[in-house]
Design a protein around this motif. Structure first.
Motif, mmCIF file in Angstrom:
data_model
loop_
_atom_site.group_PDB
_atom_site.id
_atom_site.type_symbol
_atom_site.label_atom_id
_atom_site.label_comp_id
_atom_site.label_asym_id
_atom_site.label_seq_id
_atom_site.Cartn_x
_atom_site.Cartn_y
_atom_site.Cartn_z
ATOM 1 N N MET A 2 0.841 -1.191 0.000
ATOM 2 C CA MET A 2 0.000 0.000 0.000
ATOM 3 C C MET A 2 0.877 1.243 0.000
ATOM 4 N N ARG A 3 0.515 2.215 -0.834
ATOM 5 C CA ARG A 3 1.277 3.441 -0.944
ATOM 6 C C ARG A 3 0.618 4.559 -0.147
ATOM 7 N N ARG A 4 1.411 5.268 0.606
ATOM 8 C CA ARG A 4 0.913 6.353 1.451
ATOM 9 C C ARG A 4 0.624 7.588 0.586
ATOM 10 N N LYS A 5 -0.611 8.053 0.663
ATOM 11 C CA LYS A 5 -1.027 9.246 -0.061
ATOM 12 C C LYS A 5 -1.804 10.147 0.900
ATOM 13 N N ALA A 6 -1.821 11.442 0.586
ATOM 14 C CA ALA A 6 -2.547 12.392 1.423
ATOM 15 C C ALA A 6 -3.921 12.667 0.839
ATOM 16 N N LEU A 7 -4.925 12.591 1.687
ATOM 17 C CA LEU A 7 -6.284 12.965 1.318
ATOM 18 C C LEU A 7 -6.608 14.246 2.073
ATOM 19 N N SER A 8 -6.617 15.364 1.363
ATOM 20 C CA SER A 8 -6.886 16.656 1.999
ATOM 21 C C SER A 8 -8.364 16.998 1.882
ATOM 22 N N ILE A 9 -9.005 17.158 3.029
ATOM 23 C CA ILE A 9 -10.416 17.532 3.079
ATOM 24 C C ILE A 9 -10.502 18.912 3.713
ATOM 25 N N GLU A 10 -10.867 19.895 2.910
ATOM 26 C CA GLU A 10 -10.991 21.260 3.419
ATOM 27 C C GLU A 10 -12.400 21.415 3.991
ATOM 28 N N THR A 11 -12.532 21.241 5.293
ATOM 29 C CA THR A 11 -13.865 21.181 5.896
ATOM 30 C C THR A 11 -14.539 22.536 6.018
ATOM 31 N N SER A 12 -13.752 23.602 5.975
ATOM 32 C CA SER A 12 -14.335 24.946 6.045
ATOM 33 C C SER A 12 -13.546 25.887 5.139
ATOM 34 N N SER A 13 -14.106 27.064 4.913
ATOM 35 C CA SER A 13 -13.517 27.981 3.941
ATOM 36 C C SER A 13 -12.642 29.067 4.548
ATOM 37 N N VAL A 14 -12.658 29.228 5.847
ATOM 38 C CA VAL A 14 -12.090 30.434 6.433
ATOM 39 C C VAL A 14 -10.678 30.275 6.995
ATOM 40 N N CYS A 15 -9.980 31.405 7.049
ATOM 41 C CA CYS A 15 -8.660 31.487 7.682
ATOM 42 C C CYS A 15 -8.532 32.890 8.270
ATOM 43 N N ASN A 16 -7.903 32.990 9.430
ATOM 44 C CA ASN A 16 -7.776 34.293 10.083
ATOM 45 C C ASN A 16 -6.571 35.083 9.621
ATOM 46 N N ARG A 17 -5.639 34.419 8.960
ATOM 47 C CA ARG A 17 -4.440 35.116 8.484
ATOM 48 C C ARG A 17 -4.684 35.696 7.093
ATOM 49 N N ARG A 18 -3.867 36.647 6.719
ATOM 50 C CA ARG A 18 -3.919 37.256 5.392
ATOM 51 C C ARG A 18 -2.513 37.260 4.793
ATOM 52 N N CYS A 19 -1.915 36.075 4.740
ATOM 53 C CA CYS A 19 -0.546 35.949 4.230
ATOM 54 C C CYS A 19 -0.493 36.396 2.763
ATOM 55 N N PRO A 20 0.412 37.295 2.417
ATOM 56 C CA PRO A 20 0.448 37.849 1.059
ATOM 57 C C PRO A 20 0.773 36.825 -0.023
ATOM 58 N N THR A 21 1.447 35.735 0.323
ATOM 59 C CA THR A 21 1.805 34.742 -0.687
ATOM 60 C C THR A 21 0.737 33.666 -0.877
ATOM 61 N N CYS A 22 -0.279 33.656 -0.022
ATOM 62 C CA CYS A 22 -1.371 32.692 -0.184
ATOM 63 C C CYS A 22 -2.242 33.132 -1.356
ATOM 64 N N ILE A 50 -17.067 10.935 2.010
ATOM 65 C CA ILE A 50 -15.698 10.948 1.479
ATOM 66 C C ILE A 50 -14.861 9.857 2.154
ATOM 67 N N LEU A 51 -14.994 9.750 3.461
ATOM 68 C CA LEU A 51 -14.232 8.733 4.200
ATOM 69 C C LEU A 51 -14.666 7.324 3.806
ATOM 70 N N GLU A 52 -15.967 7.137 3.590
ATOM 71 C CA GLU A 52 -16.469 5.836 3.129
ATOM 72 C C GLU A 52 -15.860 5.499 1.773
ATOM 73 N N ASP A 53 -15.823 6.481 0.882
ATOM 74 C CA ASP A 53 -15.270 6.281 -0.454
ATOM 75 C C ASP A 53 -13.775 5.980 -0.373
ATOM 76 N N ALA A 54 -13.092 6.675 0.523
ATOM 77 C CA ALA A 54 -11.648 6.478 0.669
ATOM 78 C C ALA A 54 -11.313 5.056 1.119
ATOM 79 N N LYS A 55 -12.221 4.440 1.896
ATOM 80 C CA LYS A 55 -11.979 3.079 2.383
ATOM 81 C C LYS A 55 -12.002 2.044 1.261
ATOM 82 N N THR A 56 -12.561 2.404 0.110
ATOM 83 C CA THR A 56 -12.659 1.435 -0.986
ATOM 84 C C THR A 56 -11.359 1.291 -1.768
ATOM 85 N N PHE A 57 -10.412 2.200 -1.544
ATOM 86 C CA PHE A 57 -9.114 2.096 -2.227
ATOM 87 C C PHE A 57 -8.309 0.965 -1.600
#
Length: 230
Positions: A2-22, A50-57
């Motif tokens: 099994m190969r390790r991969k990252a599953l990024s789930i952005e659960t919300s839209s907000v961030c308190n920082r205003r980093c200029p390079t973002c 999403i988690l249910e779907d991820a388990k099928t891999f």
């Protein structure tokens, strides 16, 4: 194997920082990114689906990351979300600026999330010793680093990050699939659950773009041509 991969789930839209390079802040079309500054929470049922779907891999061992362009600790459901991820037996982690890592919140997280990366920058004081006193079970990594050069970045002298197109499956708070860390919906890759994770990940469109990008053929894609990532 099994190969390790990252599953990024952005659960919300907000961030308190205003980093200029973002890209949230540097993108020239402010109307286009407007919705990313308005509170939007991914429905809990979608997270479970999403988690249910991820388990099928069968070939990938997903490490679930609860961060993308957002600040995950601003999601009021973060504890329940982490418990849900844990119930699916996935390793879970997230990147945070640490601004909201209070003793109370940390005590609720400790042992539920496997790894927390507190990511600071050269002009930000990193209270590493303090953060490490908050956790006894969760692995805490405090990283002092410089901002990276990104699309629309105001400072091209900044260091360039690596392209991780083949190592991350990203679903943003709208349920949209995103190709990479620089993607802001530039490739029209579909949405979950209309497109299953397998159909997206193994689909012709994503695999062809990823293959071209990783084999030095970025010139085929307008957005990739100007990508500063190595």
């Amino acid at each position: 194997m099994m190969r390790r991969k990252a599953l990024s789930i952005e659960t919300s839209s907000v961030c308190n920082r205003r980093c200029p390079t973002c890209i949230r802040n540097s993108h020239p079309d402010r109307e286009f990114v407007k919705s990313w500054f308005e509170l939007h929470l991914m429905p809990m049922q979608m997270i479970r689906d999403i988690l249910e779907d991820a388990k099928t891999f069968k070939k990938h061992k997903w490490v679930v990351s609860l961060s993308y362009y957002n600040e995950p600790t601003m999601d009021p459901r973060i504890i329940d979300i982490m418990k849900t991820v844990k119930s699916y037996d996935f390793q879970t982690e997230f990147v945070t600026n640490g601004d909201f890592l209070s003793k109370d919140l940390a005590s609720k997280m400790d042992g539920i999330v496997d790894v927390i990366l507190v990511s600071g920058y050269e002009n930000k004081t990193i209270k590493e010793a303090y953060f490490k006193t908050l956790f006894s079970k969760t692995e805490l990594r405090v990283k002092k680093q410089r901002h990276k050069y990104t699309h629309y970045s105001p400072n091209p002298s900044l260091p360039k990050a690596k392209c991780l197109t083949e190592n991350r499956l990203i679903i943003n708070h709208k349920g949209e699939y995103l190709l990479c860390c620089e993607d802001f919906g530039n490739f029209d890759l579909g949405k979950f659950p209309e497109v299953s994770m397998k159909d997206y990940w193994y689909g012709k469109k994503r695999t062809e773009i990823a293959k071209d990008v990783m084999n030095g053929n970025r010139h085929k894609y307008e957005y990739c041509k100007t990508c500063p990532r190595v």
